[in-house]
Motif scaffolding. Structure first.
Motif, PDB file in Angstrom:
ATOM      1  N   UNK A   1     -20.945 -47.688  64.478  1.00 31.11           N
ATOM      2  CA  UNK A   1     -21.259 -49.110  64.584  1.00 31.11           C
ATOM      3  C   UNK A   1     -20.230 -49.793  65.491  1.00 31.11           C
TER       4      UNK A   1
ATOM      5  N   UNK B   1     -30.606 -46.249  49.058  1.00 29.62           N
ATOM      6  CA  UNK B   1     -32.027 -46.539  48.920  1.00 29.62           C
ATOM      7  C   UNK B   1     -32.451 -46.838  47.475  1.00 29.62           C
TER       8      UNK B   1
ATOM      9  N   UNK C   1     -47.659 -52.520  59.258  1.00 24.30           N
ATOM     10  CA  UNK C   1     -46.791 -51.361  59.507  1.00 24.30           C
ATOM     11  C   UNK C   1     -46.373 -50.648  58.229  1.00 24.30           C
TER      12      UNK C   1
ATOM     13  N   UNK D   1     -46.023 -48.244  55.533  1.00 25.45           N
ATOM     14  CA  UNK D   1     -46.747 -46.985  55.344  1.00 25.45           C
ATOM     15  C   UNK D   1     -47.340 -46.842  53.946  1.00 25.45           C
TER      16      UNK D   1
ATOM     17  N   UNK E   1     -38.493 -47.877  52.243  1.00 26.53           N
ATOM     18  CA  UNK E   1     -38.327 -47.139  53.495  1.00 26.53           C
ATOM     19  C   UNK E   1     -37.725 -48.016  54.580  1.00 26.53           C
ATOM     20  N   UNK E   2     -37.829 -49.344  54.425  1.00 29.37           N
ATOM     21  CA  UNK E   2     -37.167 -50.233  55.370  1.00 29.37           C
ATOM     22  C   UNK E   2     -37.978 -50.577  56.600  1.00 29.37           C
ATOM     23  N   UNK E   3     -39.216 -50.096  56.681  1.00 29.42           N
ATOM     24  CA  UNK E   3     -40.012 -50.396  57.876  1.00 29.42           C
ATOM     25  C   UNK E   3     -40.204 -51.899  58.051  1.00 29.42           C
TER      26      UNK E   3
ATOM     27  N   UNK F   1     -37.333 -53.529  59.623  1.00 30.90           N
ATOM     28  CA  UNK F   1     -37.183 -53.141  61.020  1.00 30.90           C
ATOM     29  C   UNK F   1     -38.174 -53.892  61.916  1.00 30.90           C
ATOM     30  N   UNK F   2     -39.417 -54.068  61.423  1.00 34.73           N
ATOM     31  CA  UNK F   2     -40.432 -54.647  62.314  1.00 34.73           C
ATOM     32  C   UNK F   2     -40.518 -56.176  62.238  1.00 34.73           C
TER      33      UNK F   2
END
Ligand SMILES: Cc1cc2nc3c(=O)[nH]c(=O)nc-3n(C[C@H](O)[C@H](O)[C@H](O)COP(=O)(O)O)c2cc1C
Ligand code: FES
Lengths: 151, 656
Positions: free
Chosen positions: B391, B569, B590, B592, B614-616, B619-620
């Motif tokens: 990072x 998680x 998005x 899943x 899952x964090x999608x 992210x999006x």
């Protein structure tokens, strides 16, 4: 060239001595993407190494596979630099889309999946390598896009 | 080039090479190291060749592909000499413009220059970029000026002058004294004084009738380059091997002369294809011109080198395991003594050093021990290459004098933490190293200071972690790594690590129990005491150092089932902030798991029972909304009522 001729050519390049075993297996693995039994028998015969030792080498070192691999070999980097930048999520996505876990190959022999400890491209992490091509700065979505481009 | 049979001929050939080169002649250096290749450097190099030919200036402008410059994250990197104009993230489409503007019209193309985020200004010269300005690139510097496939390039920067001096002006003992006086310590991890090690190998006797290495029937002493580079996050050995193989080979040959070795091996990690290719090509070239093989430079020294590829086993970086692997056997470490200096490859006295150690040798011989020892601290001399990753804003390879404050590396060279995050720790020393917290940022980086802080130098990986990195997870990660990589020969390592891994995994899943931390401490003490090799002996370090500096994170996980970094998680829930959600549908589409409930004009809500963290969605979710958050250790807030979820949009027509 037949399989055994290919094996012989590789052995001739490295010299038929026991200390060349790992180098010979590496080259075989590189050409065939796995180590078939007939090939190993020939290697054992020519380098004068017992099959038990060949088995031991083929399982000790991660580079070798005793089962056939998919058309595309995916290596997801789980090295520290990639890990702290979210490699786990890339791996989860790849597992989800291919339906296989690290160490496995799918039934259509399309993909094989492995995790690796560092590809030396840490500045671009998270990184995934497919058939030797490096894809960097990936997120879960990016990994999905990359995978779609493989037939 | 014909055979170079004496130092005089070497100088004559060097003079010829230099006479054919005009330092003022413009030339383009494109980095084709692994990092830049991954971002498309090969196509950029080809585009330069094509565009230069098209402009008809190929007679006056040179192009060369070089090794890694270090600033890999901004690749492909292009430097146009002699003005040292540095262009970053160059695409093939940019090239015709660069050739026309910079090479023909002599103008700088602003948009591809480095933009200094602090001053807001563009920086033209590579060495003025803050990332480079604070470095001291003695070993790594030549990478950017030479084509690793060109012996002429290496000769042009003074290559093999050190070898000639060693062979003709120094006895082997004098070379060893020089390396001792320089204070060079091994760059592979343990920091053992290199000159002392060479001395031991020089004094060792070859066993009469000792085992010889198979068909070649060779006996006599052996020197080895350790390019296994097993520490994840470190890639300086790779960059040196790829970018300047002649330098490593020159150092190795000087070592062979000093120790009295007739054979050399280069052990390269399996993943490093380009390094194998470049060093192999360099070897053949040196044999052709008589800088390797029989009667090197007419000195009578006979020295042959082979390249050996690793096959993927971390433990093979350890010297005794590496030597067994060279013999074609499974790489399991054995107890020392006897040290390799006494009984090494096939029982022959063997000296093994890291790539960076070998690469430092030519400079010590040509510039003298005093010049080398003038840099650094009392106990650690010279410069060290670090890979600054994780990072951090400016990711890449940096070479700095030993003793530089860690803060300077992270904030001046590295440009601090991206995304407005807060610095948490730097992990050093690879899997057996430790974490250095913020309170220790003023630490002066050298072998002894890092050890004192509970970490170690290792091979020089500096992995920067920010507030979103969970230190318990980091410890779990390294213990898992080492559990996988343990060769399994001794029980405290094999079984002890497995148990530590189980406990740490449990803790990161929110299933930590009373007594877990004490048990981890006990297992650590045991592994440290009785393991066979340093892998097991140092394996508890990642746990011990994170526990020492971040005990409250461990306690939050065990007692409150809370991950303060919001990274584990199982301990994290995702929620959508109703005040920020604009019902844009992106996360819904998005997800899943289909775990997001919502619709047009209907604020989205995460159905916690279906969510797998899952964090999608995070992210999006577009940054301008920033509606998805993570929480840990607190209950999920109740969703808004159906009425509250309806978004009434103002009609465009109603606007004035
Ligand atoms: C588990 C383990 C892994 C190691 N991996 C490496 C490595 O990847 N590269 C390296 O140069 N040294 C590695 N070492 C250190 C080597 O054993 C050896 O000390 C080193 O190559 C000596 O070179 P130096 O004196 O130039 O540092 C490792 C040691 C251990 C215990
Ligand atoms: S840690 Fe992933 S490439 Fe190095």
């Amino acid at each position: 060239m037949s399989l055994l001729e290919r094996v012989d050519a590789i052995i001739d390049r490295h010299g038929a001595e026991p200390s060349a075993l790992i180098q010979v297996l590496l080259e075989l693995q590189g050409e065939l993407h796995w180590l078939p039994r007939e090939a190993l028998a020939r290697v054992g015969e020519r380098l004068v190494v017992p099959q038990s030792r060949i088995q031991r080498i083929a399982t000790f070192y991660k580079a070798f596979s005793l089962v056939p691999k998919g058309r595309h070999e995916i290596h997801v980097c789980m090295g520290t630099a990639c890990h702290v930048r979210g490699a786990g999520r890339v791996l989860d996505k790849v597992k989800e889309l291919t339906g296989i876990a690290p160490g496995e190959t799918d039934l259509e022999l399309k993909f094989s999946l492995e995790t690796v400890n560092c590809l030396g491209c840490c500045a671009l992490g998270p990184v995934m390598e497919i058939d030797g091509k490096t894809h960097g700065k990936l997120g879960a979505e990016g990994a999905a896009t990359v995978l779609e481009s493989y037939e | 080039m014909t055979r170079i049979a004496s130092p005089t001929e070497l100088e004559r050939i060097r003079a010829e090479v230099l006479a054919g080169r005009d330092p003022e002649r413009p030339h383009v250096a494109v980095c084709v190291g692994t990092g830049c290749l991954a971002t498309g450097a090969r196509a950029v190099l080809a585009a330069f060749e094509a565009a230069i030919a098209e402009q008809g200036i190929d007679a006056t402008v040179g192009v060369r592909g070089t090794g890694c410059h270090g600033f890999c994250e901004r690749g492909p990197i292009v430097v146009i000499e002699p003005a040292e104009i540095c262009y970053l993230q160059v695409k093939p489409e940019d090239v015709p413009e660069l050739v026309r503007e910079t090479l023909v019209e002599k103008r700088v193309v602003e948009r591809l220059l480095y933009l200094d985020p602090r001053s807001g200004e563009r920086v033209v010269r590579e060495s003025d970029i803050p990332f480079y300005k604070h470095q001291k690139r003695l070993i790594f510097g030549p990478n950017r000026t030479i084509d690793p496939t060109s012996l002429e390039d290496y000769l042009a920067i003074g290559g093999f002058r050190a070898l000639a001096r060693a062979l003709f002006k120094r006895t082997p003992e004098q070379v060893i004294e020089e390396v001792k006086a320089a204070g060079l310590r091994g760059r592979g991890g343990a920091g053992f004084p290199t000159g002392v090690k060479w001395g031991l190998a020089r004094e060792a006797e070859c066993e009469p009738g000792g085992r010889s290495s198979g068909a070649s029937g060779a006996s006599g002493k052996v020197v080895v380059v350790n390019c296994d580079e097993g520490d994840p996050g470190a890639y300086m050995d790779r960059s040196l091997m790829e970018g300047n193989p002649f330098c490593v080979l020159e150092g190795l040959t000087i070592g062979a002369y000093a120790i009295g070795a007739s054979e050399g091996y280069i052990y390269v990690r399996q993943e490093y294809g380009l390094a194998v290719e470049n060093v192999g090509r360099a070897l053949r070239r040196l044999e052709e011109v008589g800088l390797l093989g029989d009667d090197v430079l007419g000195s009578g020294l006979s020295f042959r080198v082979k390249v050996h590829r690793g096959a993927g086993a971390f433990v093979c970086g350890e010297e005794t395991a590496l030597l067994l692997s060279l013999e074609g056997k499974p790489g399991e470490p054995r107890t020392r003594p006897p040290y390799p200096a006494v009984r090494g490859l096939f029982g022959r006295p063997t000296n093994i050093n890291n790539v960076e150690t070998w690469a430092a040798v030519p400079r010590i011989v040509s510039e003298g021990a005093a010049a080398f020892a003038a840099i650094g601290t009392a106990g650690s001399k010279g410069t060290k290459i670090f890979s600054l990753v994780g990072k951090i804003t400016n990711t890449g390879l940096v070479e700095v004098p030993m003793g530089i404050p860690l803060r300077e590396i992270v904030f001046e060279i590295g440009g601090g933490i991206p995304g407005g995050m807060r610095f948490k720790a730097v992990q050093t020393g690879g899997p057996s190293g430790g974490c250095i917290p913020e309170s220790q940022l003023d630490l002066r980086v050298d072998f002894d200071e890092l050890t004192r802080a509970g970490s170690m130098m290792g091979s020089g990986g500096l992995i920067v972690m920010d507030e979103e990195t969970c230190m318990v997870d980091v410890a779990r990660y390294f213990i898992e790594f080492l559990t996988d990589e343990s060769c399994g020969k001794c029980a405290p390592c094999r079984e002890g690590l497995r148990q530590m891994h189980r406990i740490l995994t449990r803790i990161t899943r929110g299933e930590g129990r009373e007594g877990d931390l004490e048990r981890l401490l006990e297992l650590s003490a045991l592994a440290k005491e009785v393991s066979l090799c340093a892998l097991g002996g140092t394996a508890p370090n990642p746990f011990l150092s994170t526990y020492r500096y971040f005990r409250e994170e461990y306690e939050a996980h065990v007692k409150e089932k809370r991950c303060p970094a919001l990274a584990c998680k199982a301990l994290v829930r995702y929620v959508i902030d109703p005040a920020r959600c604009t019902a844009c549908l992106i996360c819904m589409r998005k997800c899943p798991e289909g775990a997001i409930d919502g619709g047009k004009h209907r604020i989205h809500v995460i159905v916690q029972e279906k969510c797998t963290s899952c964090g999608t969605c995070l992210e999006v979710c577009p940054a301008r909304f920033g509606a998805v958050r993570k929480i840990s250790g607190v209950p999920v807030p109740p969703p808004p009522s159906e009425e509250e979820r309806v978004i009434v949009r103002k009609k465009k027509a109603a606007a004035p």
